[in-house]
Design an enzyme around this catalytic site. Structure first.
Site, PDB file in Angstrom:
ATOM      1  N   ASN A 119       0.831  -1.204   0.000  1.00 26.56           N
ATOM      2  CA  ASN A 119       0.000   0.000   0.000  1.00 26.56           C
ATOM      3  C   ASN A 119       0.867   1.256   0.000  1.00 26.56           C
ATOM      4  O   ASN A 119       1.851   1.330   0.745  1.00 26.56           O
ATOM      5  CB  ASN A 119      -0.866  -0.023   1.277  1.00 26.56           C
ATOM      6  CG  ASN A 119      -1.959   1.021   1.287  1.00 26.56           C
ATOM      7  OD1 ASN A 119      -2.716   1.134   0.325  1.00 26.56           O
ATOM      8  ND2 ASN A 119      -2.059   1.779   2.375  1.00 26.56           N
ATOM      9  N   ASP A 137      -9.482  10.242  -0.374  1.00 28.99           N
ATOM     10  CA  ASP A 137     -10.085  11.515   0.016  1.00 28.99           C
ATOM     11  C   ASP A 137      -9.591  12.567  -0.966  1.00 28.99           C
ATOM     12  O   ASP A 137      -8.537  12.417  -1.571  1.00 28.99           O
ATOM     13  CB  ASP A 137      -9.831  11.883   1.490  1.00 28.99           C
ATOM     14  CG  ASP A 137      -8.377  11.799   1.932  1.00 28.99           C
ATOM     15  OD1 ASP A 137      -7.470  11.832   1.069  1.00 28.99           O
ATOM     16  OD2 ASP A 137      -8.134  11.704   3.153  1.00 28.99           O
ATOM     17  N   HIS A 160      -4.880   9.871  -1.816  1.00 28.08           N
ATOM     18  CA  HIS A 160      -5.125  11.132  -1.109  1.00 28.08           C
ATOM     19  C   HIS A 160      -4.924  12.223  -2.150  1.00 28.08           C
ATOM     20  O   HIS A 160      -3.798  12.579  -2.501  1.00 28.08           O
ATOM     21  CB  HIS A 160      -4.134  11.300   0.050  1.00 28.08           C
ATOM     22  CG  HIS A 160      -4.319  10.279   1.136  1.00 28.08           C
ATOM     23  ND1 HIS A 160      -5.468  10.222   1.900  1.00 28.08           N
ATOM     24  CD2 HIS A 160      -3.524   9.280   1.578  1.00 28.08           C
ATOM     25  CE1 HIS A 160      -5.360   9.226   2.777  1.00 28.08           C
ATOM     26  NE2 HIS A 160      -4.193   8.641   2.596  1.00 28.08           N
TER      27      HIS A 160
HETATM   28  O1  G2I Z   1      -1.625  10.178   7.161  1.00 24.88           O
HETATM   29  C1  G2I Z   1      -2.781   9.741   6.492  1.00 24.88           C
HETATM   30  C2  G2I Z   1      -2.711   8.253   6.193  1.00 24.88           C
HETATM   31  C3  G2I Z   1      -1.591   7.976   5.187  1.00 24.88           C
HETATM   32  N1  G2I Z   1      -1.510   6.565   4.866  1.00 24.88           N
HETATM   33  C4  G2I Z   1      -1.425   5.655   5.996  1.00 24.88           C
HETATM   34  C5  G2I Z   1      -2.513   5.948   7.020  1.00 24.88           C
HETATM   35  O2  G2I Z   1      -2.357   5.111   8.143  1.00 24.88           O
HETATM   36  C6  G2I Z   1      -2.516   7.393   7.436  1.00 24.88           C
HETATM   37  O3  G2I Z   1      -3.564   7.558   8.406  1.00 24.88           O
HETATM   38  C7  G2I Z   1      -3.308   8.495   9.395  1.00 24.88           C
HETATM   39  C8  G2I Z   1      -4.534   8.540  10.310  1.00 24.88           C
HETATM   40  O4  G2I Z   1      -5.633   8.973   9.549  1.00 24.88           O
HETATM   41  C9  G2I Z   1      -4.266   9.527  11.447  1.00 24.88           C
HETATM   42  O5  G2I Z   1      -5.334   9.440  12.404  1.00 24.88           O
HETATM   43  O6  G2I Z   1      -2.179   8.146  10.112  1.00 24.88           O
HETATM   44  C10 G2I Z   1      -1.840   9.149  11.080  1.00 24.88           C
HETATM   45  C11 G2I Z   1      -0.501   8.807  11.714  1.00 24.88           C
HETATM   46  O7  G2I Z   1       0.531   9.055  10.852  1.00 24.88           O
HETATM   47  C12 G2I Z   1      -2.955   9.230  12.128  1.00 24.88           C
HETATM   48  O8  G2I Z   1      -2.684  10.292  13.030  1.00 24.88           O
HETATM   49  C13 G2I Z   1      -2.399   9.923  14.331  1.00 24.88           C
HETATM   50  C14 G2I Z   1      -1.855  11.135  15.051  1.00 24.88           C
HETATM   51  O9  G2I Z   1      -0.683  11.561  14.371  1.00 24.88           O
HETATM   52  C15 G2I Z   1      -1.499  10.766  16.439  1.00 24.88           C
HETATM   53  O10 G2I Z   1      -1.090  11.930  17.131  1.00 24.88           O
HETATM   54  C16 G2I Z   1      -2.694  10.119  17.135  1.00 24.88           C
HETATM   55  O11 G2I Z   1      -2.312   9.648  18.406  1.00 24.88           O
HETATM   56  O12 G2I Z   1      -3.531   9.430  15.013  1.00 24.88           O
HETATM   57  C17 G2I Z   1      -3.220   8.963  16.285  1.00 24.88           C
HETATM   58  C18 G2I Z   1      -4.433   8.282  16.899  1.00 24.88           C
HETATM   59  O13 G2I Z   1      -5.497   9.162  16.966  1.00 24.88           O
END
Ligand code: G2I
Length: 449
Positions: free
Chosen positions: A203, A268, A239
């Site tokens: 991915n 998105d 994205h």
């Molecule tokens: O960054 C967007 C996506 C890119 N591809 C891989 C995906 O796994 C990624 O998802 C995002 C989530 O949507 C976010 O929710 O990944 C992030 C992490 O790199 C997620 O953010 C994290 C925050 O950075 C943290 O501070 C927080 O503790 O979410 C965590 C849980 O809420």
């Protein structure tokens, strides 16, 4: 749920169906009728339409109302990542991952596992590791988590975002990569051994057109297929900003032509004049590629998105459907190349014997997984038996959706209670894992239990 009362839902459904009839009447010929939700519309062509969801939001009635109504696949946004599942080395916590899994099961939805290995969201203890100690910890992590969820995950993102941005087409530097360039194939092999039923995906993002990065991934997948490394699918995160690459569909197709499924895994799109059109373009591209098995959006409402302020999703902050929602629904209902053609549009040839069987193999050094497809002949079957001869030194170690007698030499597999009765021309699949090399000769098939 006042926003989605019966009369409002009915009105939106009628409007959506009317729009489809005008836009795509010819394409719809042969299907029953346009469906009124994303999941049901995708299912008409054998696909899924999913959302990334968060365990912490499952108590929000508006959120779960939309989730239960619209989607037939879920991905944990964070709950199955390394930092969430193995916060300290060797101590595994599945509470929140299991909440996502159980939500998916309660919906009858597919569950995409995300992600076994990723250089981000590594737990602190792993971030400070390197070399063989890290490699062992990585493989143990893959094995433990894939084993915990064995048989329940539709597809795993085994490795996430391992390629560099820019023009190099090379791997991204990380402590994972520094354990040796073979870390990705080692992870796929460990995942296959732990859960032979899950589709195993690579991915990544910024791979949404033909570019240096997507070509780097393409070359890796081609190499893996040529050497029998078990890979089944490639995820395109998608994205997207304010444009869609003109070669978006042909990029998906070139990967599909390597013999893997393709999936849109984290869709998105920045809100702007083109949002609805870009969503429709992505959906049409997936529908046009027969091996594109489904689409997942990365969140439900704009307020659930990681892209704060960009309003990139299909539902607004209050849970109302946006124009992008309708454009996706119409594109799904317009049909396209299907992964499992409906009987009304394609009648497969019916073999004349009692039944026939074919085998496809995923092999690695020292082991293999065989998927066997059993097709009933023109009289249908009530019970079937498949005979396969393994090379000397090979052995069956586990079987699913069938029972085997014997494990070496000529092995006989019989149906289980739910897949023995097949109408004329109907097919079912079973599988088994083995050590050594897989069978090469055509299997025998006989009817009767
Ligand atoms: O960054 C967007 C996506 C890119 N591809 C891989 C995906 O796994 C990624 O998802 C995002 C989530 O949507 C976010 O929710 O990944 C992030 C992490 O790199 C997620 O953010 C994290 C925050 O950075 C943290 O501070 C927080 O503790 O979410 C965590 C849980 O809420």
């Amino acid at each position: 749920m006042p926003l989605f009362g019966t009369s409002r839902r009915t009105a939106l459904l009628v409007a959506a169906v009317a729009g489809v009839t005008v836009a795509a009447g010819v394409a719809l010929a042969g299907t029953a009728e346009a469906a009124g939700t994303l999941g049901a519309s995708a299912a008409q062509s054998g696909r899924y339409f999913g959302a990334a969801i968060a365990a912490g939001k499952l108590g929000d009635a508006t959120y779960t109302g939309i989730l239960n109504r619209e989607f037939n696949a879920v991905t944990p946004e964070n709950e199955m990542k390394w930092d969430a599942t193995e916060p300290s080395q060797g101590r595994f916590t599945y509470t929140n991952g299991d909440r996502i899994l159980n939500q998916g099961i309660s919906m009858g939805a597919k569950v995409r596992g995300h992600a076994l290995l990723w250089y981000q969201q590594e737990p602190g203890w792993a971030q400070s590791m390197s070399g063989t100690a890290l490699r062992s910890a990585m493989m143990n992590h893959v094995t433990q988590v894939a084993t915990h969820y064995q048989g329940k995950i539709y597809a795993w993102d085994v490795v996430n975002e391992a390629f560099a941005d820019g023009g190099s087409g090379a791997r991204r530097d990380s402590n994972l990569q520094r354990t040796g360039n073979d870390w990705i194939e080692a992870a796929f092999r460990a995942a296959r051994a732990a859960d032979p039923n899950a589709k195993l995906c690579y991915n990544d993002y910024n791979t949404d057109g033909v570019n240096a990065k997507s070509t780097g991934v393409y070359n890796m997948v081609r190499d893996f297929k040529s050497r029998g490394v078990p890979i089944d699918c490639v995820g395109f995160q998608s994205h997207l900003g304010t444009g869609l690459p003109g070669d978006y569909q042909s990029n998906l197709q070139r990967f599909a032509d390597l013999g893997v499924d393709v999936q849109i895994t984290e869709l998105d799109v920045a809100q702007g004049g083109n949002q609805a059109n870009i969503y429709a373009g992505v959906t049409r591209a997936c529908m046009a590629v027969s091996r594109c098995t489904g689409i997942t959006v990365w969140g439900i409402r704009d307020s659930d998105s990681w892209r704060t302020g960009e309003n990139p999703l299909l539902f607004d902050n209050s849970g109302n459907k946006k124009a992008a929602y309708t454009s996706v629904l119409n594109a799904l209902n317009a049909g396209g190349g299907t992964t499992s053609p409906s009987p009304s549009t394609s009648t497969p040839p019916v073999p004349t014997g009692a039944c026939s069987a074919t085998v496809s193999l995923n092999s690695w050094n020292g082991g293999f997984v065989a998927t066997v497809r059993v097709t009933a002949g023109s009289a249908g079957v009530n019970g079937w038996a498949v005979g396969l001869t393994l090379p000397s030194g090979s052995a069956v170690t586990s079987t699913w959706s069938a029972t085997n007698s014997g494990s070496t030499g000529t092995v006989s597999f019989r149906n289980v209670d739910y897949n023995g009765t097949l109408a004329a021309g109907a097919a079912t699949e079973f599988g088994f894992q083995g050590t050594g090399t897989g069978p090469t000769a055509t299997p025998t098939c006989s009817a009767g239990s």
